[in-house]
Design a protein around this motif. Structure first.
Motif, PDB file in Angstrom:
ATOM      1  N   LEU A  11      13.758  35.607 -13.417  1.00 28.41           N
ATOM      2  CA  LEU A  11      13.623  34.282 -13.996  1.00 28.41           C
ATOM      3  C   LEU A  11      12.812  33.357 -13.089  1.00 28.41           C
ATOM      4  O   LEU A  11      11.942  32.621 -13.561  1.00 28.41           O
ATOM      5  CB  LEU A  11      15.020  33.693 -14.245  1.00 28.41           C
ATOM      6  N   THR A  16       6.248  30.904 -17.275  1.00 27.46           N
ATOM      7  CA  THR A  16       6.850  30.149 -18.385  1.00 27.46           C
ATOM      8  C   THR A  16       5.817  29.214 -19.004  1.00 27.46           C
ATOM      9  O   THR A  16       5.145  28.479 -18.293  1.00 27.46           O
ATOM     10  CB  THR A  16       8.059  29.334 -17.891  1.00 27.46           C
ATOM     11  N   ILE A  28      11.470  35.305 -25.240  1.00 23.23           N
ATOM     12  CA  ILE A  28      11.357  36.068 -23.990  1.00 23.23           C
ATOM     13  C   ILE A  28      10.500  37.286 -24.322  1.00 23.23           C
ATOM     14  O   ILE A  28      10.888  38.104 -25.165  1.00 23.23           O
ATOM     15  CB  ILE A  28      12.747  36.492 -23.470  1.00 23.23           C
ATOM     16  N   ILE A  55       8.920  32.653 -22.225  1.00 22.21           N
ATOM     17  CA  ILE A  55       9.246  33.168 -20.886  1.00 22.21           C
ATOM     18  C   ILE A  55       8.703  34.603 -20.786  1.00 22.21           C
ATOM     19  O   ILE A  55       9.084  35.467 -21.583  1.00 22.21           O
ATOM     20  CB  ILE A  55      10.772  33.165 -20.654  1.00 22.21           C
ATOM     21  N   ILE A  99      17.849  41.279 -18.810  1.00 21.75           N
ATOM     22  CA  ILE A  99      17.285  40.443 -19.880  1.00 21.75           C
ATOM     23  C   ILE A  99      18.402  39.612 -20.528  1.00 21.75           C
ATOM     24  O   ILE A  99      18.219  38.435 -20.839  1.00 21.75           O
ATOM     25  CB  ILE A  99      16.535  41.304 -20.937  1.00 21.75           C
ATOM     26  N   ILE A 102      19.035  36.534 -18.632  1.00 15.33           N
ATOM     27  CA  ILE A 102      18.070  35.450 -18.901  1.00 15.33           C
ATOM     28  C   ILE A 102      18.508  34.686 -20.163  1.00 15.33           C
ATOM     29  O   ILE A 102      18.448  33.462 -20.206  1.00 15.33           O
ATOM     30  CB  ILE A 102      16.629  36.005 -19.047  1.00 15.33           C
ATOM     31  N   GLU A 106      19.457  30.670 -20.422  1.00  8.81           N
ATOM     32  CA  GLU A 106      18.912  29.714 -21.406  1.00  8.81           C
ATOM     33  C   GLU A 106      20.048  29.014 -22.159  1.00  8.81           C
ATOM     34  O   GLU A 106      19.967  27.820 -22.446  1.00  8.81           O
ATOM     35  CB  GLU A 106      17.973  30.429 -22.382  1.00  8.81           C
TER      36      GLU A 106
END
Length: 231
Positions: A11, A16, A28, A55, A99, A102, A106
């Motif tokens: 991250l 981004t 993503i 992202i 993943i 992430i 968020e």
């Protein structure tokens, strides 16, 4: 490196593309083997929606069996590309957890999972498909370009109930020499046993090799807009 540290690193280093207004959704997007997030971030920037945050993480470097154990950015080890090739099950699951972390990050920052879409190209598309289908939270959808479904023999049993109605856009070049379109067709057939068939779209492009094209990217933008509409 433990999963939590790896997801934080992914991250922190991700490219981004911020929204041009209040961000109410996130995409993503995962690159293919040996690549980085930069190219796809630029590609998505060209077709971006102003309220969406894009992202594009970079895969960690690791020795890849398929490429003579040479170290390169890779989400998990690749041993072969045919549907019956041996697979790096623990690597795929570990990458998927990173993943998911992430997505959780968020959510803590105000974008809930049902406003997050996963996407990717080639190995990144494969990881996106696996992660989205096994995720316990309901996601907005998945974009799977020129890829396959990893650990396909574990499905449909491995799929989470949360994502049976998840929309999937799958695209493939008919002239792809790396991941032949036949593998895309086999994946499409399998996906129809996992999600509602009307939720899954499979588009092929004549003359397209193992890459993307403007027509495909317009389709991706329309799919994102349809399933992540402006609030």
């Amino acid at each position: 490196m433990c999963g939590n540290n790896m997801s934080s690193l992914l991250l922190a280093e991700a490219v981004t593309v911020s929204g041009q207004e209040k961000e109410t959704a996130a995409v993503i997007f995962l690159h293919g083997l040996g690549d980085t997030g930069h190219g796809w971030a630029e590609e998505l920037r060209k077709n971006r929606l102003p309220y969406v945050k894009y992202i594009c993480p970079h895969a960690p470097s690791m020795p890849v069996t398929l490429n003579m154990k040479i170290s390169m950015p890779s989400w998990f080890d690749l041993i072969g590309l045919s549907p019956d090739a041996r697979e790096d099950e623990s690597g795929i699951k570990k990458a998927s957890e990173n993943i998911l972390a992430i997505i959780d990050h968020e959510a803590k920052n105000g974008i809930p999972p049902n406003r997050v879409m996963l996407g990717g190209f080639s190995q990144g598309g494969a990881l996106s498909l696996y992660t989205a289908l096994t995720c316990q939270q309901q996601l907005a959808g998945v974009v799977a370009l020129s890829c396959w479904l990893p650990l396909h023999k574990t499905f449909p049993q491995a799929a989470s109930e949360s994502n049976r109605e998840m929309p999937i856009l799958q695209c493939h070049g008919e002239s792809d020499p790396m991941i032949p379109v036949r593998y895309g067709q086999l994946t499409s057939t399998k996906l129809k046993t996992i999600v509602s068939p009307e939720k899954h779209k499979f588009n092929t492009f004549p003359d397209l090799m193992h890459c993307s094209c403007p027509e495909e990217m317009v389709m991706v933008k329309e799919f994102i807009e349809e399933h992540l509409p402006k609030i």
